[in-house]
Design a protein around this motif. Sequence first.
Motif, PDB file in Angstrom:
ATOM      1  N   ASP A  47      59.804  43.613  37.981  1.00  0.00           N
ATOM      2  CA  ASP A  47      60.082  42.755  36.824  1.00  0.00           C
ATOM      3  C   ASP A  47      58.796  42.170  36.248  1.00  0.00           C
ATOM      4  O   ASP A  47      58.607  42.149  35.020  1.00  0.00           O
ATOM      5  N   SER A  48      57.890  41.718  37.104  1.00  0.00           N
ATOM      6  CA  SER A  48      56.652  41.102  36.628  1.00  0.00           C
ATOM      7  C   SER A  48      55.758  42.117  35.916  1.00  0.00           C
ATOM      8  O   SER A  48      55.181  41.819  34.867  1.00  0.00           O
ATOM      9  N   LEU A  49      55.649  43.319  36.476  1.00  0.00           N
ATOM     10  CA  LEU A  49      54.832  44.342  35.835  1.00  0.00           C
ATOM     11  C   LEU A  49      55.475  44.837  34.542  1.00  0.00           C
ATOM     12  O   LEU A  49      54.776  45.201  33.591  1.00  0.00           O
ATOM     13  N   TYR A  50      56.795  44.842  34.501  1.00  0.00           N
ATOM     14  CA  TYR A  50      57.538  45.274  33.317  1.00  0.00           C
ATOM     15  C   TYR A  50      57.351  44.295  32.155  1.00  0.00           C
ATOM     16  O   TYR A  50      57.262  44.688  30.991  1.00  0.00           O
ATOM     17  N   THR A  51      57.276  43.014  32.474  1.00  0.00           N
ATOM     18  CA  THR A  51      57.222  41.985  31.425  1.00  0.00           C
ATOM     19  C   THR A  51      55.854  41.345  31.259  1.00  0.00           C
ATOM     20  O   THR A  51      55.675  40.511  30.373  1.00  0.00           O
ATOM     21  N   THR A  52      54.876  41.710  32.083  1.00  0.00           N
ATOM     22  CA  THR A  52      53.582  41.023  32.043  1.00  0.00           C
ATOM     23  C   THR A  52      52.855  41.225  30.714  1.00  0.00           C
ATOM     24  O   THR A  52      53.018  42.261  30.049  1.00  0.00           O
ATOM     25  N   THR A  53      52.053  40.250  30.374  1.00  0.00           N
ATOM     26  CA  THR A  53      51.225  40.341  29.169  1.00  0.00           C
ATOM     27  C   THR A  53      49.743  40.435  29.522  1.00  0.00           C
ATOM     28  O   THR A  53      48.900  40.475  28.621  1.00  0.00           O
ATOM     29  N   MET A  54      49.391  40.465  30.816  1.00  0.00           N
ATOM     30  CA  MET A  54      47.988  40.525  31.196  1.00  0.00           C
ATOM     31  C   MET A  54      47.433  41.922  30.943  1.00  0.00           C
ATOM     32  O   MET A  54      48.148  42.915  30.980  1.00  0.00           O
ATOM     33  N   SER A  55      46.136  41.990  30.691  1.00  0.00           N
ATOM     34  CA  SER A  55      45.490  43.252  30.349  1.00  0.00           C
ATOM     35  C   SER A  55      45.212  44.086  31.593  1.00  0.00           C
ATOM     36  O   SER A  55      45.145  43.563  32.712  1.00  0.00           O
ATOM     37  N   ALA A  56      45.037  45.398  31.374  1.00  0.00           N
ATOM     38  CA  ALA A  56      44.703  46.299  32.475  1.00  0.00           C
ATOM     39  C   ALA A  56      43.345  45.938  33.065  1.00  0.00           C
ATOM     40  O   ALA A  56      43.125  46.074  34.275  1.00  0.00           O
ATOM     41  N   GLU A  57      42.425  45.448  32.223  1.00  0.00           N
ATOM     42  CA  GLU A  57      41.096  45.065  32.705  1.00  0.00           C
ATOM     43  C   GLU A  57      41.186  43.891  33.679  1.00  0.00           C
ATOM     44  O   GLU A  57      40.530  43.898  34.728  1.00  0.00           O
ATOM     45  N   SER A  58      42.005  42.892  33.349  1.00  0.00           N
ATOM     46  CA  SER A  58      42.173  41.745  34.240  1.00  0.00           C
ATOM     47  C   SER A  58      42.784  42.167  35.569  1.00  0.00           C
ATOM     48  O   SER A  58      42.358  41.713  36.634  1.00  0.00           O
ATOM     49  N   ALA A  59      43.791  43.049  35.510  1.00  0.00           N
ATOM     50  CA  ALA A  59      44.433  43.521  36.735  1.00  0.00           C
ATOM     51  C   ALA A  59      43.443  44.287  37.614  1.00  0.00           C
ATOM     52  O   ALA A  59      43.412  44.105  38.836  1.00  0.00           O
ATOM     53  N   LEU A  63      42.180  43.270  41.452  1.00  0.00           N
ATOM     54  CA  LEU A  63      42.269  44.185  42.587  1.00  0.00           C
ATOM     55  C   LEU A  63      40.903  44.414  43.218  1.00  0.00           C
ATOM     56  O   LEU A  63      40.770  44.444  44.444  1.00  0.00           O
ATOM     57  N   LEU A  64      39.891  44.544  42.379  1.00  0.00           N
ATOM     58  CA  LEU A  64      38.525  44.697  42.894  1.00  0.00           C
ATOM     59  C   LEU A  64      38.139  43.479  43.718  1.00  0.00           C
ATOM     60  O   LEU A  64      37.544  43.601  44.803  1.00  0.00           O
ATOM     61  N   GLY A  65      38.478  42.297  43.221  1.00  0.00           N
ATOM     62  CA  GLY A  65      38.182  41.060  43.938  1.00  0.00           C
ATOM     63  C   GLY A  65      38.853  41.021  45.303  1.00  0.00           C
ATOM     64  O   GLY A  65      38.240  40.614  46.296  1.00  0.00           O
ATOM     65  N   VAL A  66      40.126  41.458  45.371  1.00  0.00           N
ATOM     66  CA  VAL A  66      40.858  41.480  46.640  1.00  0.00           C
ATOM     67  C   VAL A  66      40.126  42.336  47.666  1.00  0.00           C
ATOM     68  O   VAL A  66      39.923  41.932  48.821  1.00  0.00           O
ATOM     69  N   PHE A  67      39.684  43.516  47.250  1.00  0.00           N
ATOM     70  CA  PHE A  67      39.049  44.451  48.185  1.00  0.00           C
ATOM     71  C   PHE A  67      37.651  43.974  48.588  1.00  0.00           C
ATOM     72  O   PHE A  67      37.237  44.162  49.743  1.00  0.00           O
ATOM     73  N   ILE A  68      36.931  43.347  47.670  1.00  0.00           N
ATOM     74  CA  ILE A  68      35.605  42.824  48.015  1.00  0.00           C
ATOM     75  C   ILE A  68      35.724  41.696  49.031  1.00  0.00           C
ATOM     76  O   ILE A  68      34.988  41.642  50.029  1.00  0.00           O
ATOM     77  N   ILE A  69      36.661  40.774  48.800  1.00  0.00           N
ATOM     78  CA  ILE A  69      36.872  39.647  49.724  1.00  0.00           C
ATOM     79  C   ILE A  69      37.224  40.163  51.112  1.00  0.00           C
ATOM     80  O   ILE A  69      36.688  39.699  52.120  1.00  0.00           O
ATOM     81  N   ALA A  70      38.127  41.139  51.175  1.00  0.00           N
ATOM     82  CA  ALA A  70      38.537  41.693  52.469  1.00  0.00           C
ATOM     83  C   ALA A  70      37.361  42.351  53.178  1.00  0.00           C
ATOM     84  O   ALA A  70      37.193  42.201  54.400  1.00  0.00           O
ATOM     85  N   ALA A  71      36.524  43.065  52.427  1.00  0.00           N
ATOM     86  CA  ALA A  71      35.369  43.742  53.035  1.00  0.00           C
ATOM     87  C   ALA A  71      34.377  42.736  53.608  1.00  0.00           C
ATOM     88  O   ALA A  71      33.859  42.910  54.717  1.00  0.00           O
ATOM     89  N   VAL A  72      34.111  41.662  52.863  1.00  0.00           N
ATOM     90  CA  VAL A  72      33.176  40.637  53.328  1.00  0.00           C
ATOM     91  C   VAL A  72      33.720  39.946  54.576  1.00  0.00           C
ATOM     92  O   VAL A  72      32.990  39.714  55.548  1.00  0.00           O
ATOM     93  N   LEU A  73      35.006  39.598  54.558  1.00  0.00           N
ATOM     94  CA  LEU A  73      35.616  38.947  55.718  1.00  0.00           C
ATOM     95  C   LEU A  73      35.599  39.871  56.938  1.00  0.00           C
ATOM     96  O   LEU A  73      35.360  39.421  58.067  1.00  0.00           O
TER      97      LEU A  73
END
Length: 297
Positions: A47-59, A63-73
């Motif tokens: 539902d959230s992806l179907y109705t979201t207004t955020m840009s593909a660049e922000s998404a 996601l890049l941020g999630v993976f960088i944080i996990a790698a550093v930790l």
Amino acid sequence: MTVLLPAIIPVAFIIFIGFIAGKTLKLQQQTLSQLTVYILAPALVADSLYTTTMSAESAAKLLLGVFIIAAVLYLLVLGVSYWLNLSSLIRKSLIATTLHPNNGNMGLSLVDFALGSGGLDRAIIYMIGSSILLFGITPAILAGSSLKHSLGVVFKLPLIWAMIAGLSLRVLQIKLPFNLGEGLHLLGVAAIPIALLILGMQLADTKFKVREFEFASLNLRLIIAPLIAFVTGKLINLETLDLQVLILQSSMPTAVNTLVLVTEFGGDPPLVARTIVVTTLLSFLTLPMVLWLSTKL
């Protein structure tokens, strides 16, 4: 304070109701968990992806941020393990409790109350990236199994297919007939309170203890992780709302699913269970501070 209380108190209230239910009612937690994992959470994602207004660049940046944080930790935990000469069992447990925040049960709820629908859309993107790490990459790290086998686990989960379905509907601009979109939305809305009730019930069944391992885990999970998220967000030039979500989601206590992870692939389940309880309870002291600081960005 007027911003913090409306965000924190509803979350704490629902968890407390779950805690009371866990102490007084004979409810099947496994049934509720399966309901959330296989129906409600996928509906929320779709539902959230179907109705979201955020840009593909922000998404993509999130996601890049999630993976960088996990790698550093991950590198940080390896360094601490080497320095303290931790056993393989303890090292695996520390990896699991550090890398995986509870960005589903608690994270989505807090972001929804604090930052609204725009923040919730971004929090779900974070949760998708985190789920790929949780079910796809960390099992390979803990068990030494191949990445191919671990990714096979990911694609057996309805969460990933719900993501693909939601994105497809969005990109192709397909309008669901017979008001099915509203039905999907109602299922998704139910995911958040049910997840919080389950968390409260799980807290009712676990003892609160703080020893050396739990102390190390809570510092890595509740203090160091949000600091890494802040630096990461700045380095990849996240906008204000994106940065706030990245920090808040990274500030959550240890995810409940880490217990399933170490039980299946390696680690110390009782130690991880206590860490989940300790970080969850203490997060009610750290999260208001992180939320307040994030509003100043």
